[in-house]
Scaffold this motif. Structure first.
Motif, PDB file in Angstrom:
ATOM      1  N   GLY A 138       0.787  -1.226   0.000  1.00  0.00           N
ATOM      2  CA  GLY A 138       0.000   0.000   0.000  1.00  0.00           C
ATOM      3  C   GLY A 138       0.821   1.280   0.000  1.00  0.00           C
ATOM      4  O   GLY A 138       0.431   2.277   0.608  1.00  0.00           O
ATOM      5  N   LEU A 139       1.980   1.261  -0.678  1.00  0.00           N
ATOM      6  CA  LEU A 139       2.769   2.485  -0.813  1.00  0.00           C
ATOM      7  C   LEU A 139       2.543   3.044  -2.222  1.00  0.00           C
ATOM      8  O   LEU A 139       2.695   2.325  -3.210  1.00  0.00           O
ATOM      9  CB  LEU A 139       4.266   2.185  -0.651  1.00  0.00           C
ATOM     10  CG  LEU A 139       4.839   2.068   0.754  1.00  0.00           C
ATOM     11  CD1 LEU A 139       6.279   1.569   0.686  1.00  0.00           C
ATOM     12  CD2 LEU A 139       4.798   3.399   1.508  1.00  0.00           C
ATOM     13  N   ALA A 140       2.202   4.334  -2.280  1.00  0.00           N
ATOM     14  CA  ALA A 140       1.921   4.951  -3.581  1.00  0.00           C
ATOM     15  C   ALA A 140       3.185   4.984  -4.433  1.00  0.00           C
ATOM     16  O   ALA A 140       4.286   5.217  -3.922  1.00  0.00           O
ATOM     17  CB  ALA A 140       1.380   6.356  -3.382  1.00  0.00           C
ATOM     18  N   GLU A 141       2.989   4.792  -5.728  1.00  0.00           N
ATOM     19  CA  GLU A 141       4.090   4.757  -6.685  1.00  0.00           C
ATOM     20  C   GLU A 141       4.943   6.031  -6.646  1.00  0.00           C
ATOM     21  O   GLU A 141       6.153   5.993  -6.803  1.00  0.00           O
ATOM     22  CB  GLU A 141       3.477   4.572  -8.083  1.00  0.00           C
ATOM     23  CG  GLU A 141       4.439   4.047  -9.102  1.00  0.00           C
ATOM     24  CD  GLU A 141       3.756   3.806 -10.465  1.00  0.00           C
ATOM     25  OE1 GLU A 141       2.609   3.327 -10.482  1.00  0.00           O
ATOM     26  OE2 GLU A 141       4.400   4.112 -11.480  1.00  0.00           O
ATOM     27  N   ARG A 142       4.270   7.169  -6.374  1.00  0.00           N
ATOM     28  CA  ARG A 142       4.994   8.454  -6.388  1.00  0.00           C
ATOM     29  C   ARG A 142       6.058   8.540  -5.285  1.00  0.00           C
ATOM     30  O   ARG A 142       6.910   9.409  -5.308  1.00  0.00           O
ATOM     31  CB  ARG A 142       4.009   9.613  -6.254  1.00  0.00           C
ATOM     32  CG  ARG A 142       3.291   9.627  -4.928  1.00  0.00           C
ATOM     33  CD  ARG A 142       2.265  10.739  -4.808  1.00  0.00           C
ATOM     34  NE  ARG A 142       1.269  10.411  -3.798  1.00  0.00           N
ATOM     35  CZ  ARG A 142       1.456  10.514  -2.497  1.00  0.00           C
ATOM     36  NH1 ARG A 142       2.588  10.972  -2.026  1.00  0.00           N
ATOM     37  NH2 ARG A 142       0.506  10.156  -1.649  1.00  0.00           N
ATOM     38  N   LEU A 143       6.013   7.602  -4.318  1.00  0.00           N
ATOM     39  CA  LEU A 143       6.981   7.665  -3.214  1.00  0.00           C
ATOM     40  C   LEU A 143       8.278   6.925  -3.536  1.00  0.00           C
ATOM     41  O   LEU A 143       9.188   6.863  -2.713  1.00  0.00           O
ATOM     42  CB  LEU A 143       6.364   7.076  -1.937  1.00  0.00           C
ATOM     43  CG  LEU A 143       5.102   7.783  -1.430  1.00  0.00           C
ATOM     44  CD1 LEU A 143       4.514   7.023  -0.243  1.00  0.00           C
ATOM     45  CD2 LEU A 143       5.412   9.226  -1.034  1.00  0.00           C
ATOM     46  N   ILE A 144       8.363   6.413  -4.748  1.00  0.00           N
ATOM     47  CA  ILE A 144       9.486   5.517  -5.072  1.00  0.00           C
ATOM     48  C   ILE A 144      10.867   6.147  -4.868  1.00  0.00           C
ATOM     49  O   ILE A 144      11.809   5.483  -4.476  1.00  0.00           O
ATOM     50  CB  ILE A 144       9.336   4.922  -6.501  1.00  0.00           C
ATOM     51  CG1 ILE A 144      10.343   3.779  -6.708  1.00  0.00           C
ATOM     52  CG2 ILE A 144       9.470   5.990  -7.590  1.00  0.00           C
ATOM     53  CD1 ILE A 144      10.006   2.852  -7.845  1.00  0.00           C
ATOM     54  N   ASN A 145      10.970   7.458  -5.072  1.00  0.00           N
ATOM     55  CA  ASN A 145      12.280   8.102  -4.887  1.00  0.00           C
ATOM     56  C   ASN A 145      12.387   8.878  -3.578  1.00  0.00           C
ATOM     57  O   ASN A 145      13.339   9.638  -3.389  1.00  0.00           O
ATOM     58  CB  ASN A 145      12.583   9.011  -6.087  1.00  0.00           C
ATOM     59  CG  ASN A 145      12.776   8.188  -7.356  1.00  0.00           C
ATOM     60  OD1 ASN A 145      13.446   7.158  -7.342  1.00  0.00           O
ATOM     61  ND2 ASN A 145      12.135   8.607  -8.437  1.00  0.00           N
ATOM     62  N   SER A 146      11.429   8.687  -2.690  1.00  0.00           N
ATOM     63  CA  SER A 146      11.487   9.384  -1.402  1.00  0.00           C
ATOM     64  C   SER A 146      12.520   8.715  -0.494  1.00  0.00           C
ATOM     65  O   SER A 146      12.939   7.580  -0.733  1.00  0.00           O
ATOM     66  CB  SER A 146      10.128   9.322  -0.697  1.00  0.00           C
ATOM     67  OG  SER A 146       9.132   9.810  -1.541  1.00  0.00           O
ATOM     68  N   TYR A 147      12.874   9.444   0.562  1.00  0.00           N
ATOM     69  CA  TYR A 147      13.795   8.905   1.568  1.00  0.00           C
ATOM     70  C   TYR A 147      13.019   8.678   2.867  1.00  0.00           C
ATOM     71  O   TYR A 147      12.030   9.374   3.124  1.00  0.00           O
ATOM     72  CB  TYR A 147      14.963   9.876   1.763  1.00  0.00           C
ATOM     73  CG  TYR A 147      15.902   9.822   0.589  1.00  0.00           C
ATOM     74  CD1 TYR A 147      17.004   8.974   0.594  1.00  0.00           C
ATOM     75  CD2 TYR A 147      15.635  10.572  -0.564  1.00  0.00           C
ATOM     76  CE1 TYR A 147      17.831   8.880  -0.509  1.00  0.00           C
ATOM     77  CE2 TYR A 147      16.468  10.479  -1.675  1.00  0.00           C
ATOM     78  CZ  TYR A 147      17.564   9.627  -1.645  1.00  0.00           C
ATOM     79  OH  TYR A 147      18.374   9.513  -2.736  1.00  0.00           O
ATOM     80  N   PRO A 148      13.473   7.715   3.693  1.00  0.00           N
ATOM     81  CA  PRO A 148      12.716   7.384   4.905  1.00  0.00           C
ATOM     82  C   PRO A 148      12.323   8.608   5.746  1.00  0.00           C
ATOM     83  O   PRO A 148      11.191   8.681   6.223  1.00  0.00           O
ATOM     84  CB  PRO A 148      13.673   6.464   5.669  1.00  0.00           C
ATOM     85  CG  PRO A 148      14.526   5.847   4.634  1.00  0.00           C
ATOM     86  CD  PRO A 148      14.657   6.849   3.529  1.00  0.00           C
ATOM     87  N   HIS A 149      13.246   9.591   5.888  1.00  0.00           N
ATOM     88  CA  HIS A 149      12.929  10.715   6.785  1.00  0.00           C
ATOM     89  C   HIS A 149      11.807  11.596   6.234  1.00  0.00           C
ATOM     90  O   HIS A 149      11.231  12.397   6.954  1.00  0.00           O
ATOM     91  CB  HIS A 149      14.189  11.561   7.045  1.00  0.00           C
ATOM     92  CG  HIS A 149      14.639  12.354   5.855  1.00  0.00           C
ATOM     93  ND1 HIS A 149      15.568  11.868   4.972  1.00  0.00           N
ATOM     94  CD2 HIS A 149      14.272  13.579   5.396  1.00  0.00           C
ATOM     95  CE1 HIS A 149      15.757  12.765   4.006  1.00  0.00           C
ATOM     96  NE2 HIS A 149      14.981  13.807   4.248  1.00  0.00           N
ATOM     97  N   GLU A 150      11.492  11.443   4.956  1.00  0.00           N
ATOM     98  CA  GLU A 150      10.409  12.254   4.379  1.00  0.00           C
ATOM     99  C   GLU A 150       9.039  11.621   4.620  1.00  0.00           C
ATOM    100  O   GLU A 150       8.019  12.203   4.270  1.00  0.00           O
ATOM    101  CB  GLU A 150      10.622  12.402   2.862  1.00  0.00           C
ATOM    102  CG  GLU A 150      11.926  13.095   2.515  1.00  0.00           C
ATOM    103  CD  GLU A 150      12.254  13.034   1.028  1.00  0.00           C
ATOM    104  OE1 GLU A 150      12.891  13.985   0.546  1.00  0.00           O
ATOM    105  OE2 GLU A 150      11.887  12.049   0.349  1.00  0.00           O
ATOM    106  N   LEU A 151       9.039  10.414   5.194  1.00  0.00           N
ATOM    107  CA  LEU A 151       7.777   9.689   5.332  1.00  0.00           C
ATOM    108  C   LEU A 151       7.386   9.529   6.800  1.00  0.00           C
ATOM    109  O   LEU A 151       8.245   9.579   7.682  1.00  0.00           O
ATOM    110  CB  LEU A 151       7.914   8.305   4.698  1.00  0.00           C
ATOM    111  CG  LEU A 151       8.364   8.297   3.231  1.00  0.00           C
ATOM    112  CD1 LEU A 151       8.614   6.873   2.772  1.00  0.00           C
ATOM    113  CD2 LEU A 151       7.323   8.968   2.350  1.00  0.00           C
ATOM    114  N   ASP A 152       6.081   9.311   7.050  1.00  0.00           N
ATOM    115  CA  ASP A 152       5.647   9.097   8.432  1.00  0.00           C
ATOM    116  C   ASP A 152       5.928   7.644   8.858  1.00  0.00           C
ATOM    117  O   ASP A 152       6.302   6.801   8.042  1.00  0.00           O
ATOM    118  CB  ASP A 152       4.164   9.445   8.595  1.00  0.00           C
ATOM    119  CG  ASP A 152       3.269   8.606   7.705  1.00  0.00           C
ATOM    120  OD1 ASP A 152       3.544   7.402   7.538  1.00  0.00           O
ATOM    121  OD2 ASP A 152       2.284   9.143   7.166  1.00  0.00           O
ATOM    122  N   GLY A 153       5.734   7.391  10.157  1.00  0.00           N
ATOM    123  CA  GLY A 153       6.085   6.081  10.726  1.00  0.00           C
ATOM    124  C   GLY A 153       5.371   4.915  10.055  1.00  0.00           C
ATOM    125  O   GLY A 153       5.962   3.859   9.833  1.00  0.00           O
TER     126      GLY A 153
END
Ligand code: ATP
Ligand code: MG
Length: 318
Positions: A138-153
């Motif tokens: 359930g992770l959106a495709e647009r998050l593919i290049n994000s880094y862990p610190h940019e995301l919530d727990g």
């Protein structure tokens, strides 16, 4: 009857410390059937993570046997061990510290695929596989290049789960996977884990200090205290008919939503005693409201008192 995919017999792990041998896991027995979940519950320091790490052979056992999928884990050689490391995965409590902060979501999920040479690096197959894994957690495709610190727990834990699923494991040790998350997000991750279990036929060892967390996800529950399992039963049975005073105290600490069914909380006196060179006797006796003389000098055995319900307490078994 489904067979057990994991069997743990007489498992011991003693750590050498300057003060003597620390009995982290002390003669632990359990088995988990394929597709089921065993909740391993107990206070901090009782040996839950050590038990989990022994199953993955991240630690060498002092004694005992672990059988996974019919193979003896404790004496596996390199080749079999490599297979074990694909079949058995671990999810950690704090996805933030277990995920490399310098890697993007796609790099984190792709890493095991590259390390185990499942998919070649730098090809479209790899990206397709990463996207497939992101989709199933359930992770959106647009998050593919994000880094862990940019995301919530919650999203970080989804990455941890995707990474664990990358090698198509059969078994997952989930070590406090929701303890660092807000309650609302805990429910989402637990639901995800349950859905994945059904879809992929996974078996879980679900480690937690919080009994309420494993109530819905576990088929059975084992309660640990200072290196030993003190009670073990199918989940409903444990919640309805707990027999060990320690389990009863843990259950009484779970908040109940309705005022009408308000329970009296059993307060435990004193602190957990030291796991270093423990004296004979029930490990829980110093904190038990019902302890008798015998409890301080004889080890109670874990005895099956009803079908599948095991308890180690002289109050029940004598
Ligand atoms: N490498 C080690 N060397 C010495 N002692 C250790 C080591 N790892 C764990 N221990 C000790 O073993 C006991 C069990 O630790 P473990 O981490 O398994 O507990 P836990 O139930 O997972 O606790 P928590 O809920 O805090 O995660 C503790 O007393 C701990 O201090
Ligand atoms: Mg732990």
């Amino acid at each position: 009857m489904t067979e057990a995919i994991l069997k743990v017999e007489g498992l011991k792990k003693y750590f050498d410390t300057p003060k003597g041998k620390l009995h982290a896991v002390d003669d632990v027995n359990f088995e988990i059937k394929k597709g089921e979940t065993l909740g391993l519950v107990g206070e901090s320091g009782c040996g839950k993570s050590t038990a989990g790490r022994l199953i993955l052979r991240l630690l060498e056992a002092t004694d005992g046997n672990i059988t996974f999928d019919g193979k003896n884990v404790t004496n596996m050689q390199k080749k079999e061990l490599a297979k074990l490391r694909r079949d058995v995965q671990i999810i950690f409590q704090d996805p933030f510290s277990s995920l490399n902060p310098r890697l993007s979501v796609s790099e984190i999920i792709a890493e095991p695929l590259i390390v185990h040479k499942i998919v070649e690096n730098k090809n479209s197959k790899l990206e397709k596989e990463v996207l497939r894994l992101m989709d199933i957690v359930g992770l959106a495709e647009r998050l593919i290049n994000s880094y862990p610190h940019e995301l919530d727990g919650g999203r970080r834990q989804r990455i941890g789960i995707a990474r664990a699923l990358a090698l198509r494991p059969k078994f997952i040790v989930a070590d406090e996977p929701v303890s660092a998350l807000d309650v609302s997000i805990q429910a989402q991750i637990l639901n995800l884990m349950q859905d994945l279990q059904e879809e992929l036929g996974l078996t879980y060892l679900f480690i937690t200090h919080d009994l309420s967390v494993v109530k819905h996800i576990s088929d059975s529950i084992a309660v640990m205290y200072l290196g030993k399992i003190i009670e073990k039963a199918p989940t409903n049975e444990l919640f309805k008919n707990s027999l060990h005073p320690y389990t009863q105290a843990l259950l009484s600490a779970i908040p109940v939503p309705s005022l009408k069914s308000k329970k009296d909380r059993i307060l435990l006196k004193g602190e957990i005693s030291s796991p270093i060179e423990p004296k004979p006797g029930c490990r829980f006796a110093p904190r038990c409201n019902y302890a008798m003389e015998k409890c301080f000098n004889t080890d109670p055995k874990l005895i099956e008192v009803k079908p599948d319900h095991f308890v180690s307490c002289f109050l029940v078994t004598d």
